[in-house]
Design a protein around this motif. Structure first.
Motif, PDB file in Angstrom:
ATOM      1  N   LEU A  27      -4.830  -4.423  -2.839  1.00 14.47           N
ATOM      2  CA  LEU A  27      -3.436  -4.273  -2.307  1.00 14.47           C
ATOM      3  C   LEU A  27      -2.523  -3.804  -3.201  1.00 14.47           C
ATOM      4  O   LEU A  27      -1.478  -3.238  -2.817  1.00 14.47           O
ATOM      5  CB  LEU A  27      -3.356  -5.348  -1.493  1.00 14.47           C
ATOM      6  CG  LEU A  27      -4.179  -5.475  -0.058  1.00 14.47           C
ATOM      7  CD1 LEU A  27      -4.107  -6.974   0.380  1.00 14.47           C
ATOM      8  CD2 LEU A  27      -3.736  -4.365   0.955  1.00 14.47           C
TER       9      LEU A  27
ATOM     10  N   MET B  76       0.129  -0.999  -3.350  1.00 15.09           N
ATOM     11  CA  MET B  76       1.639  -1.272  -3.541  1.00 15.09           C
ATOM     12  C   MET B  76       2.212  -0.672  -4.784  1.00 15.09           C
ATOM     13  O   MET B  76       3.371  -0.915  -5.002  1.00 15.09           O
ATOM     14  CB  MET B  76       2.145  -2.754  -3.276  1.00 15.09           C
ATOM     15  CG  MET B  76       1.635  -3.206  -2.012  1.00 15.09           C
ATOM     16  SD  MET B  76       2.109  -4.970  -1.581  1.00 15.09           S
ATOM     17  CE  MET B  76       3.889  -4.930  -1.567  1.00 15.09           C
TER      18      MET B  76
ATOM     19  N   ILE C 298       0.305 -11.704  -3.505  1.00 16.90           N
ATOM     20  CA  ILE C 298      -0.729 -11.367  -2.522  1.00 16.90           C
ATOM     21  C   ILE C 298      -1.694 -12.454  -2.093  1.00 16.90           C
ATOM     22  O   ILE C 298      -1.797 -12.848  -1.118  1.00 16.90           O
ATOM     23  CB  ILE C 298      -1.300  -9.870  -2.857  1.00 16.90           C
ATOM     24  CG1 ILE C 298      -0.156  -8.837  -2.721  1.00 16.90           C
ATOM     25  CG2 ILE C 298      -2.337  -9.704  -1.591  1.00 16.90           C
ATOM     26  CD1 ILE C 298      -0.794  -7.656  -3.137  1.00 16.90           C
TER      27      ILE C 298
ATOM     28  N   GLU D 206       7.677  -9.335  -0.378  1.00 18.13           N
ATOM     29  CA  GLU D 206       6.782  -8.481   0.368  1.00 18.13           C
ATOM     30  C   GLU D 206       5.266  -8.500   0.078  1.00 18.13           C
ATOM     31  O   GLU D 206       4.373  -8.318   1.036  1.00 18.13           O
ATOM     32  CB  GLU D 206       7.203  -7.018   0.016  1.00 18.13           C
ATOM     33  CG  GLU D 206       6.738  -5.649   0.642  1.00 18.13           C
ATOM     34  CD  GLU D 206       6.823  -4.636   0.191  1.00 18.13           C
ATOM     35  OE1 GLU D 206       6.378  -3.421   0.557  1.00 18.13           O
ATOM     36  OE2 GLU D 206       7.859  -4.344  -0.629  1.00 18.13           O
TER      37      GLU D 206
ATOM     38  N   THR E 128       2.284  -9.309   2.781  1.00 19.46           N
ATOM     39  CA  THR E 128       1.024  -8.411   2.774  1.00 19.46           C
ATOM     40  C   THR E 128      -0.029  -9.234   2.442  1.00 19.46           C
ATOM     41  O   THR E 128      -1.015  -9.179   3.450  1.00 19.46           O
ATOM     42  CB  THR E 128       1.210  -7.468   1.496  1.00 19.46           C
ATOM     43  OG1 THR E 128       2.347  -6.667   1.446  1.00 19.46           O
ATOM     44  CG2 THR E 128      -0.137  -6.858   1.519  1.00 19.46           C
TER      45      THR E 128
ATOM     46  N   HIS F 224      -3.357  -9.412   5.575  1.00 21.11           N
ATOM     47  CA  HIS F 224      -4.491  -8.944   5.118  1.00 21.11           C
ATOM     48  C   HIS F 224      -5.743 -10.065   4.737  1.00 21.11           C
ATOM     49  O   HIS F 224      -6.819  -9.455   4.424  1.00 21.11           O
ATOM     50  CB  HIS F 224      -4.444  -7.969   3.972  1.00 21.11           C
ATOM     51  CG  HIS F 224      -3.656  -6.680   4.273  1.00 21.11           C
ATOM     52  ND1 HIS F 224      -2.206  -6.658   4.415  1.00 21.11           N
ATOM     53  CD2 HIS F 224      -3.978  -5.555   4.884  1.00 21.11           C
ATOM     54  CE1 HIS F 224      -1.753  -5.395   4.739  1.00 21.11           C
ATOM     55  NE2 HIS F 224      -3.018  -4.683   5.120  1.00 21.11           N
TER      56      HIS F 224
END
Length: 189
Positions: free
Chosen positions: A117, A121, A130, A168, A172, A176
């Motif tokens: 991820l 990004m 994350i 952000e 995320t 996920h």
């Protein structure tokens, strides 16, 4: 409430800073906090781990042998810490580079593909945020606004412009997160 956490991986993955941000977040909530890092002399690329304890009561010792939660970011850490999770505890891991997936059936196991991820990004440095987001989805032990305050406290002021990107990344991770099914994994391998 008391949460005893081990975060373990390679140096350079943001293991220690993830623990520091969690610790600062707990301080912002008036919790008792312990942050105890451990890393090899080579730092980046070597193994690193940090024990974080957040509690509503005094913490008697920062030294632990078993944990409520293990956040695992490499195979060496999986080998070392999978069996230190208390029964009914949580193991959260990034499957990138993991060759021997967890096998315990007495704990809850989750996956977050943080490395993948972060690459999507286009910023590998947000990998740890994350993973932190995934953890906070499972166990919202600190409020998001306190995580942002913790980020401001742990990041040098010249990097404060990256806080929206870090937020952000946390979002995320929350979106996920996947529950890991041992039986399904064994059948397919």
């Amino acid at each position: 409430m008391s949460e005893e956490i081990i975060i373990a991986g390679f140096g350079g993955q943001g293991v220690l800073s993830m623990g520091k941000i969690l610790a600062y977040s707990g301080i912002m909530q008036d919790q008792e906090v312990s942050w105890m890092p451990s890393y090899g002399p080579e730092m980046r690329g070597g193994t690193a781990n940090v024990t974080v304890i957040l509690s509503d009561e005094r913490i008697s010792s920062p030294y632990l042998k078993v944990y409520d939660t293990a956040i695992i970011l490499n195979q060496q850490s999986m080998d070392k810490f999978e069996n230190t999770v208390k029964p009914d505890g949580i193991l959260l891991y990034d499957p990138n580079g993991i060759t021997h997936h967890p096998t315990r059936k007495d704990i809850k196991i989750y996956q977050i593909e943080g490395a993948k991820l972060a690459a999507e990004m286009d910023n590998k440095k947000i990998f740890n945020m994350i993973v932190l987001g995934a953890f906070l989805k499972i166990k919202p032990i600190v409020k998001l606004e306190n995580v942002i305050k913790g980020l401001k406290k742990s990041l040098s002021e010249r990097y404060h412009h990256l806080i929206p990107l870090n937020k952000e990344a946390i979002d995320t991770g929350m979106k996920h997160l996947k529950k890991f099914n041992i039986e399904k994994h064994i059948i397919h391998n």
